[in-house]
Design an enzyme around this catalytic site. Structure first.
Site, PDB file in Angstrom:
ATOM      1  N   ASP A  59      52.270  36.593  41.929  1.00  0.00           N
ATOM      2  CA  ASP A  59      50.914  36.090  41.770  1.00  0.00           C
ATOM      3  C   ASP A  59      50.970  35.094  40.607  1.00  0.00           C
ATOM      4  O   ASP A  59      51.056  35.491  39.446  1.00  0.00           O
ATOM      5  CB  ASP A  59      49.982  37.271  41.468  1.00  0.00           C
ATOM      6  CG  ASP A  59      48.594  36.820  41.031  1.00  0.00           C
ATOM      7  OD1 ASP A  59      48.349  35.601  40.935  1.00  0.00           O
ATOM      8  OD2 ASP A  59      47.757  37.709  40.784  1.00  0.00           O
ATOM      9  N   LYS A 117      41.924  27.612  38.888  1.00  0.00           N
ATOM     10  CA  LYS A 117      42.492  27.988  37.591  1.00  0.00           C
ATOM     11  C   LYS A 117      43.460  26.917  37.074  1.00  0.00           C
ATOM     12  O   LYS A 117      43.883  26.964  35.931  1.00  0.00           O
ATOM     13  CB  LYS A 117      43.215  29.325  37.687  1.00  0.00           C
ATOM     14  CG  LYS A 117      42.287  30.501  37.959  1.00  0.00           C
ATOM     15  CD  LYS A 117      43.028  31.800  37.825  1.00  0.00           C
ATOM     16  CE  LYS A 117      42.326  32.958  38.499  1.00  0.00           C
ATOM     17  NZ  LYS A 117      41.029  33.315  37.951  1.00  0.00           N
ATOM     18  N   GLN A 145      47.881  32.717  36.981  1.00  0.00           N
ATOM     19  CA  GLN A 145      47.768  32.413  35.549  1.00  0.00           C
ATOM     20  C   GLN A 145      48.904  31.538  35.035  1.00  0.00           C
ATOM     21  O   GLN A 145      48.800  30.973  33.950  1.00  0.00           O
ATOM     22  CB  GLN A 145      47.707  33.713  34.736  1.00  0.00           C
ATOM     23  CG  GLN A 145      46.501  34.580  35.048  1.00  0.00           C
ATOM     24  CD  GLN A 145      45.178  33.897  34.734  1.00  0.00           C
ATOM     25  OE1 GLN A 145      45.096  32.955  33.934  1.00  0.00           O
ATOM     26  NE2 GLN A 145      44.116  34.362  35.375  1.00  0.00           N
ATOM     27  N   HIS A 199      46.129  42.146  38.964  1.00  0.00           N
ATOM     28  CA  HIS A 199      44.748  41.803  39.317  1.00  0.00           C
ATOM     29  C   HIS A 199      44.423  42.563  40.605  1.00  0.00           C
ATOM     30  O   HIS A 199      45.308  42.815  41.415  1.00  0.00           O
ATOM     31  CB  HIS A 199      44.694  40.287  39.556  1.00  0.00           C
ATOM     32  CG  HIS A 199      43.314  39.721  39.708  1.00  0.00           C
ATOM     33  ND1 HIS A 199      42.588  39.860  40.869  1.00  0.00           N
ATOM     34  CD2 HIS A 199      42.551  38.987  38.869  1.00  0.00           C
ATOM     35  CE1 HIS A 199      41.432  39.229  40.729  1.00  0.00           C
ATOM     36  NE2 HIS A 199      41.383  38.699  39.521  1.00  0.00           N
ATOM     37  N   CYS A 228      38.899  42.300  36.626  1.00  0.00           N
ATOM     38  CA  CYS A 228      39.519  42.661  37.920  1.00  0.00           C
ATOM     39  C   CYS A 228      40.861  43.368  37.717  1.00  0.00           C
ATOM     40  O   CYS A 228      41.800  43.170  38.492  1.00  0.00           O
ATOM     41  CB  CYS A 228      39.671  41.452  38.837  1.00  0.00           C
ATOM     42  SG  CYS A 228      38.109  40.704  39.311  1.00  0.00           S
TER      43      CYS A 228
END
Lengths: 403, 137
Positions: free
Chosen positions: A195, A221, A198, A118, A361
């Site tokens: 990261d 999220k 998700q 991202h 993104c």
């Protein structure tokens, strides 16, 4: 026991109020259960005050609520509360590492990212490169939309100080092979940042098992409020880091001549933190802890399989990422020949199917596949078969209109 | 909705792609991106006495963007910088306020007005044109 999706949907006020809505954009922002909305409202109506500053009872209650949320997030991540830093979001969490840990790096030191990232896990490192003279290296992505692990040995050298990669891709849905990444980092003494934006909506995370050094998540999220996120860092790593922002709440002692900083995590929480957001995020983590994740995961994979099969049956579709169900989450991105993702999403919207169209993104990833953008359908625990049916019918209609 | 938004006139404008391509020796060129979706429009201009004599465009974008570039290419020849700015203002007013278009050829874009996220798709070629005209001496 079969999963009762209707019962889950009923816990989400927006979905309960819009029974015809097929929300397939959870990778952008998940919906919020009533327990989270209630927790935020309860804080503002019963405990609203600043934290760590007052001795009156309301301030005590506010501090308890805020620090309680920190303990909940620590439990959710199998970590210690001292290692939980509340941030404005996942982007802020990654930027905090890029600045705070990045300040320890020397010109020529290397940071490894990937084509899969991202923008929020690319741009902060480019900014660090321009500021500190580090070398930014990139792990390529294979045709299957997964990190090219064969290239790991070549990309990770002795000068590597940090490997910053996505845990799960927000486009391809691929879950990264964390074990190999941690091993590669270990051989050269580099830190690993994941990261986790998700991954965090898919149940509690066992950070000790992952073996990484930093982990960033986004509240909105994972069924929490917007404007809140978490940076988890190993205690010894956080202790070495400089603060990104200076101000109240992050100091030990301030004199006109010089200031000493508080220990982590307060060192990284300058100013009044997003207290209500943290309380809401704590409630969101608790909501996840109460769910039957094996059943939810199985259902998400079943629905993902239906999406992949349905899209494969429409001429001109091309899946961006793995076409199987192994090592993935419920995110499916695709290109439809002759149809722009915005136009596809507009047709889907007319059928009350909320999907995301664009580059999500991830422009380098789309460049890798020769695309300007794609259409993305992403599942949440409230996703059902009707949503998949509507998606497939809508894409077939878009094909008829535009191809 | 789909019939209303993607109606025949608009789809036909996108298909015709009037002015599609690049000029061999443009007096001015500009490329603009829509940072939200990565769409990209390049406009080439040949000018005479401060007015557009020839226009070409290369569009990587959606139907709305392609239709807009096609219509703009038909309307732009003969305009100077001020008149081109007025065209953009006219399209913006149509999209945001539902104003009657000063340019009848813009009427097919009226159904886009309720879809705020798509306004930029229509306006991207206009922004590229304006930027290109900014380079004309």
């Amino acid at each position: 026991m079969r999963l009762d999706v209707d019962w889950i949907r009923a816990q989400f006020p927006l979905l309960a109020a819009n029974p015809g809505l097929h929300y397939l954009d959870s990778a952008a922002s998940a919906q919020v259960p009533a327990s989270v909305i209630d927790a935020v409202q309860r804080f503002d109506t019963e405990s609203r005050a600043n934290v760590h500053r007052g001795v009156h009872r309301l301030a005590e209650r506010a501090t308890d609520a805020y620090e309680g949320a920190r303990r909940t997030l620590a439990r959710f991540l199998s970590a210690h509360p001292r290692e939980i830093v509340f941030t404005g979001g996942c982007t802020a969490a990654i930027n905090l590492v890029a600045q705070g840990y990045g300040a320890l790096l020397l010109p020529g030191d290397e940071v490894v990212i990937s084509e899969l990232e991202h923008h929020s896990n690319i741009v902060p490192w480019q900014m660090l490169r321009d500021r500190r003279g580090i070398v930014l290296k990139t792990l390529p992505v294979g045709e299957d939309g997964r990190l090219d692990m064969a290239a790991l040995e070549r990309v990770v050298t002795k000068r590597c100080r940090l490997i910053a990669l996505t845990h799960c891709s927000n486009v391809t849905g691929a879950v990264s092979d964390i074990g190999s990444i941690v091993d590669a980092a270990g051989t050269v003494g580099a830190k690993v940042l994941l990261d986790g934006a998700q991954r965090a909506p898919h149940g509690p995370i066992d950070l000790p098992e992952l073996g990484v050094d930093f982990y960033a998540i986004a509240g909105h999220k994972m069924f929490g409020p917007t404007g809140i996120g978490v940076l988890w860092g190993r205690e010894e790593a956080l202790a070495r880091m400089q603060p990104m922002l200076g101000g109240g709440g992050m100091i030990e002692q301030v004199r006109i001549e010089r200031t000493t900083y508080a220990d982590p995590p307060q060192r990284f929480e300058a100013g009044t933190p997003p207290i209500a957001g943290a309380v809401g995020l704590g409630a969101a983590a608790e909501w996840q802890e109460q769910q039957d994740w094996p059943a939810l995961t199985q259902n998400a994979l079943r629905l993902t399989g239906r999406m992949l099969d349905g899209l494969a049956g429409i001429e001109g579709t091309r899946i961006i990422g793995p076409t199987g169900l192994q090592g993935r989450i419920g995110i499916v991105s695709f290109a439809l020949e002759g149809a722009h993702p915005h136009d596809v999403c507009q047709v889907l919207d007319a059928r009350s199917v909320a999907c995301r169209g664009g580059h999500h993104c991830t422009q380098p990833l789309h460049d890798r596949f020769g695309l300007a953008g794609s259409t993305r359908a992403s599942l949440g625990p409230y996703s059902d078969d009707a949503a998949i049916d509507a998606l497939i019918e809508g894409v077939a209609e878009a094909r008829r209109i535009f191809a | 909705m789909n019939d209303r938004l993607y109606h025949d006139t608009l789809m036909e404008a996108a298909r015709q792609a009037t002015g599609h391509g690049r000029l061999a020796k443009p007096d001015a060129s500009a490329t603009v991106d829509n940072p939200l979706c990565g769409d990209r429009v390049t406009i080439d201009l040949r000018c005479e006495a401060g007015r557009i004599a020839e226009i070409a465009h290369d569009v990587r974008g959606c139907i709305l963007c392609r239709a807009s570039a096609s219509v703009l290419a038909r309307e732009a020849v003969g305009l100077d910088r001020t008149e081109a700015a007025a065209k953009r203002a006219g399209m913006e007013a149509l999209l945001s306020d539902g104003a009657l278009p000063a340019t009848p050829a813009f009427e097919p874009f009226r159904p886009v007005a309720p879809y705020r996220s798509r306004h930029d798709c229509v306006l991207l070629p206009f922004r590229a044109l304006e930027r290109a005209l900014g380079d004309v001496g």
